[in-house]
Design an enzyme around this catalytic site. Structure first.
Site, short mmCIF file in Angstrom:
data_model
loop_
_atom_site.label_atom_id
_atom_site.label_comp_id
_atom_site.label_asym_id
_atom_site.label_seq_id
_atom_site.Cartn_x
_atom_site.Cartn_y
_atom_site.Cartn_z
N GLU A 17 36.09 52.14 33.87
CA GLU A 17 36.13 50.95 34.74
C GLU A 17 35.04 49.97 34.33
O GLU A 17 34.20 50.26 33.49
CB GLU A 17 35.92 51.34 36.21
CG GLU A 17 37.19 51.37 37.05
CD GLU A 17 37.75 49.99 37.34
OE1 GLU A 17 37.21 48.98 36.84
OE2 GLU A 17 38.75 49.89 38.07
N ASN A 147 39.91 45.86 44.25
CA ASN A 147 40.21 45.63 42.84
C ASN A 147 40.55 44.17 42.59
O ASN A 147 40.67 43.37 43.52
CB ASN A 147 41.38 46.52 42.39
CG ASN A 147 40.91 47.82 41.75
OD1 ASN A 147 40.05 47.81 40.87
ND2 ASN A 147 41.46 48.93 42.20
N ASP A 196 45.43 46.74 39.42
CA ASP A 196 44.06 47.26 39.35
C ASP A 196 43.15 46.10 38.99
O ASP A 196 43.28 45.02 39.54
CB ASP A 196 43.99 48.43 38.36
CG ASP A 196 42.89 49.42 38.71
OD1 ASP A 196 41.71 49.03 38.68
OD2 ASP A 196 43.20 50.57 39.02
#
Length: 289
Positions: A17, A147, A196
Site C-alpha cells: 500500500e 481509500n 481501492d
C-alpha cells in the site's frame, strides 16, 4: 484500449500500500502494512530501503531529502534517514489501539489526509483526519475502509471511497486543503472488483486500483470510464506516478487472505507492477508541518 502492467519489484508484500515517488531521492516508496515495513526501490526496480516500524505503517509524506512523515498506527511520525530514528509529530487515535492507519495522501496545500480503520475492518469505526501546520482535524467519521484519497491538479476537488463501492468527490479550499462542500457520487462500476487506492494525473483523470479486479482504471473528471489497464494479479491496492518524467504508473498489490490455490495461480501477488503511460502524473506535495 486495454494494456497490461508488468512486474517491477518482485517483493510479495502481504498488504502492499501507500506508494509514492520521492522527487528528491528519485525512489519509489511503498509499505507492507501488516509486516510494519516501509520499502523503497530505485528506477531500475532494485530495493534500496527496507525499514521496520513498531506498529503497522501505511503511508508517508515528504518532509525533505532526509525525512518523511509516516502514518504509523496511533501516531504520525517523523522518520529520519540519517539516524534511522522516528519521533512523534502528532498522535492520531493513539487512544484507539483497535484501529490502524490506511490510505492517506497529501493535498495540494500540504495537508496530510490520514485514513484510519479497524484492524479487523470493523464496520464504521474508522475516520479521516487532516493534518496541516500543526493542526489536526477529523474531517470524515464513521467509515469502514478509507481509500481513494486523492486531489485534482488545481487542489479544488478531493476524492474518497469507503469500502470500495462508490468513489465520491467534494470541493476543497485550495489554500488549506480542507473540504468545504458535501460529498457527492463520482464513479462506480460493477464487475471489475472494488475501488481501492487512487491518484490523479496532470489532466485531472483519476487512476483507481481495483481490489479483486486485476486492473487499474482511468476515470475522466466527469466520471466516465476512459481506460482499463490489466494487472496480472487480482488484489491491486494503490497507484502512484513516478520516474524522471512521471510517466510511469506504479501499482502496489497484496496477497492478504489468499488461499494456497490462489497463490499458486498468482505467485507474484503482493509485488510492485508498473506501466508507462502517455499523460504524466503530478509530483506529490511536501507536507506542511
Amino acid at each position: 484500449m486495454n494494456r497490461k502492467a508488468e512486474l517491477f519489484v518482485d517483493c510479495r508484500c502481504e498488504l502492499g500500500e501507500g506508494p509514492f515517488w520521492h522527487p528528491l531521492l528519485g525512489r519509489l516508496f511503498w509499505f507492507d502494512i501488516l509486516n510494519q515495513t516501509m520499502l523503497s526501490a530505485n528506477d531500475a526496480g532494485h530495493i534500496v530501503d527496507r525499514i521496520t516500524f513498531k506498529d503497522t505503517v501505511s503511508a508517508a509524506a515528504v518532509i525533505d531529502e532526509n525525512a518523511l512523515a509516516v502514518t504509523q498506527s496511533g501516531t504520525l511520525l517523523r522518520y529520519d534517514f540519517r539516524t534511522d530514528t522516528s519521533s512523534p509529530i502528532v498522535e492520531v487515535e493513539a487512544d484507539i489501539p483497535g484501529n490502524r492507519t490506511n490510505d492517506s495522501r497529501v493535498d495540494r496545500a500540504g495537508g496530510f489526509w490520514i485514513g484510519t480503520m479497524g484492524r479487523r475492518a470493523e464496520h464504521g469505526v474508522g475516520n479521516v483526519y487532516h493534518y496541516r501546520a500543526g493542526v489536526l482535524n477529523r474531517i470524515i467519521s464513521g467509515i469502514t475502509i478509507p481509500n481513494s484519497i486523492c486531489f485534482s491538479p488545481d487542489g479544488r476537488t478531493a476524492y474518497f471511497t469507503d469500502a470500495g463501492a462508490m468513489i465520491k468527490k467534494c470541493s476543497v479550499d485550495p489554500e488549506t486543503g480542507m473540504p468545504i462542500g458535501d460529498w457527492e457520487d463520482f464513479f462506480a462500476i460493477e464487475g471489475i472488483g472494488g475501488a481501492d487506492g487512487s491518484v490523479v494525473d496532470s489532466e485531472g483523470f483519476v487512476w483507481n486500483a481495483r481490489w479483486n479486479g486485476s486492473a487499474v482504471l482511468r476515470i475522466s473528471p466527469d466520471g466516465r470510464l476512459d481506460r482499463v489497464v490489466d494487472v496480472p494479479v487480482s488484489r491491486v491496492s494503490c497507484p502512484a506516478f513516478g520516474g524522471k518524467d512521471y510517466k510511469t504508473l506504479f501499482l502496489t498489490t497484496a496477497r492478504e487472505h489468499m488461499t494456497p490455490e490462489e497463490l499458486e495461480r498468482e505467485p507474484q501477488a503482493g509485488s510492485i507492477f508498473a506501466i508507462e503511460v502517455d499523460v504524466p502524473g503530478i509530483p506529490e506535495p511536501a507536507i506542511r508541518l
